[in-house]
Enzyme design. Structure first.
Site, PDB file in Angstrom:
ATOM      1  CE  LYS A 126      -1.059  14.019 -63.473  1.00  0.00           C
ATOM      2  NZ  LYS A 126      -0.275  15.197 -63.107  1.00  0.00           N
TER       3      LYS A 126
ATOM      4  CD  GLN B 103      -0.315  17.894 -60.772  1.00  0.00           C
ATOM      5  OE1 GLN B 103       0.071  16.777 -61.114  1.00  0.00           O
ATOM      6  NE2 GLN B 103      -1.019  18.658 -61.571  1.00  0.00           N
TER       7      GLN B 103
ATOM      8  CG  ASP C 274       5.809  15.744 -65.239  1.00  0.00           C
ATOM      9  OD1 ASP C 274       4.810  15.506 -65.934  1.00  0.00           O
ATOM     10  OD2 ASP C 274       5.759  16.172 -64.073  1.00  0.00           O
TER      11      ASP C 274
HETATM   12  N1  GUN Z   1       0.336  20.430 -63.675  1.00  0.00           N
HETATM   13  C1  GUN Z   1      -0.463  20.495 -64.765  1.00  0.00           C
HETATM   14  N2  GUN Z   1      -0.028  19.644 -65.709  1.00  0.00           N
HETATM   15  C2  GUN Z   1       1.052  19.014 -65.210  1.00  0.00           C
HETATM   16  C3  GUN Z   1       1.916  18.009 -65.712  1.00  0.00           C
HETATM   17  O1  GUN Z   1       1.799  17.528 -66.843  1.00  0.00           O
HETATM   18  N3  GUN Z   1       2.908  17.626 -64.871  1.00  0.00           N
HETATM   19  C4  GUN Z   1       3.081  18.155 -63.650  1.00  0.00           C
HETATM   20  N4  GUN Z   1       4.103  17.710 -62.908  1.00  0.00           N
HETATM   21  N5  GUN Z   1       2.291  19.083 -63.148  1.00  0.00           N
HETATM   22  C5  GUN Z   1       1.286  19.507 -63.931  1.00  0.00           C
END
Ligand code: GUN
Length: 299
Positions: free
Chosen positions: A62, A106, A129
């Site tokens: 990311k 995350q 998100d």
């Molecule tokens: N962990 C796995 N996928 C995601 C996601 O799309 N967002 C977040 N915040 N954590 C994750």
């Protein structure tokens, strides 16, 4: 034979998430360059607590892609023993930071931290998100919202094969807040007839076989076999499951048995290289969207 050959047989379209994500990032890069010319820069903060190896890989990807398209990327890596209060304090600081337009915490979080409390503490305006109750509620009633990234990526890939999904029977396997529910909402907005099936559903295979569009989001490796897929269906595989190989190594497979299913489909996403890359691309798109919303509020 009166039938043209293309009505007899057509290879499935393999929906290439790497190519689509790259295309999307190119478009975002151009918009960000135009903002840079005005001295403006969208910023994304990603918070990782602990040492989950998969999370570390995601967060590194990311951050790399955020920088690569010209956005500000701020990473906060906190030790596993970080208290809930300290994490909430960091989110509060980011909520008020004018350089930060998107905040992503995350998941999964360590057990001693209440993830729901943390996600609800993120300002809905910076919730890239789309997990906050305000955004989930807005999506459900069709208001402008920040929408979860994986559902956006899934629908985008389906629309690469067929722009107008209207009237299709879409079956979503899985009812999570992160994928199943929001993808069902997006498909409703696309005028699909939507069925959600889950662990307590009777006759899952019968229902899946009725799907013109099948979205698999349950996290069970190779759950969807050929007996669950209608001829000519569009199949979107959200699963990312690590499984062991006979030689002792491991590999990533989806929730769909791609090799068994693909010849029956009109279009199908591979794993890896399908929905996965789209999730990060839409995270970047959501960050730009959050920036634009914040600009609109200050004008
Ligand atoms: N962990 C796995 N996928 C995601 C996601 O799309 N967002 C977040 N915040 N954590 C994750």
């Amino acid at each position: 034979c009166a039938l043209p050959i293309w009505e007899l047989t057509m290879p499935p379209m393999i929906l290439d998430g790497n190519a689509a994500a790259s295309h999307l990032r190119d478009a975002l890069r151009q918009k960000i360059a135009a903002l840079a010319a005005q001295g403006k820069q969208p910023g994304l903060a990603v918070v990782l607590v602990g040492e989950n190896p998969a999370s570390k890989v995601y967060v590194a990807n990311k951050a790399r892609q955020t920088k690569e398209i010209g956005m500000l990327s701020v990473e906060h890596r906190l030790p596993a023993e970080t208290s809930e209060a300290d994490l909430l304090a960091l989110v509060e600081q980011l909520n008020h930071d004018p350089a930060i337009h998107g905040i992503l915490v995350q998941l999964p979080l360590p057990e001693h931290i209440n993830a729901e409390k943390v996600l609800e503490s993120i300002s809905p305006d910076k919730d890239v998100d789309g997990f906050h109750a305000v955004n989930a509620g807005k999506l459900a009633i069709g208001m402008n919202a920040l929408v979860p990234c994986t559902p956006l990526g899934s629908v985008y890939l389906a629309k690469m094969y067929r722009k107008d999904l209207s009237g299709l029977h879409a079956v979503v396997i899985g009812r999570s807040n992160i994928v199943g529910k929001p993808v069902a909402q997006l498909l409703l907005q696309e005028n699909c007839t939507v069925t959600i099936v889950h662990s307590r559903t009777k006759n899952i295979a019968d229902i899946c076989r009725q799907a013109d569009l099948l979205v698999a989001a349950i996290g069970k490796p190779l759950f969807v076999g050929a007996d669950m897929v209608k001829d000519g269906a569009i199949v979107i595989d959200v699963g990312i499951n690590r499984v062991s190989k006979p030689d002792g190594g491991s590999k990533i497979v989806g929730d769909v048995d791609f090799d068994a299913v693909k010849e029956k489909t009109a279009a199908i996403t591979p794993v890896p290289g399908g929905v996965g890359p789209m999730t990060i691309a839409f995270l970047l798109a959501n960050t730009l969207r959050a920036f634009e919303l914040s600009e609109a509020r200050t004008q």
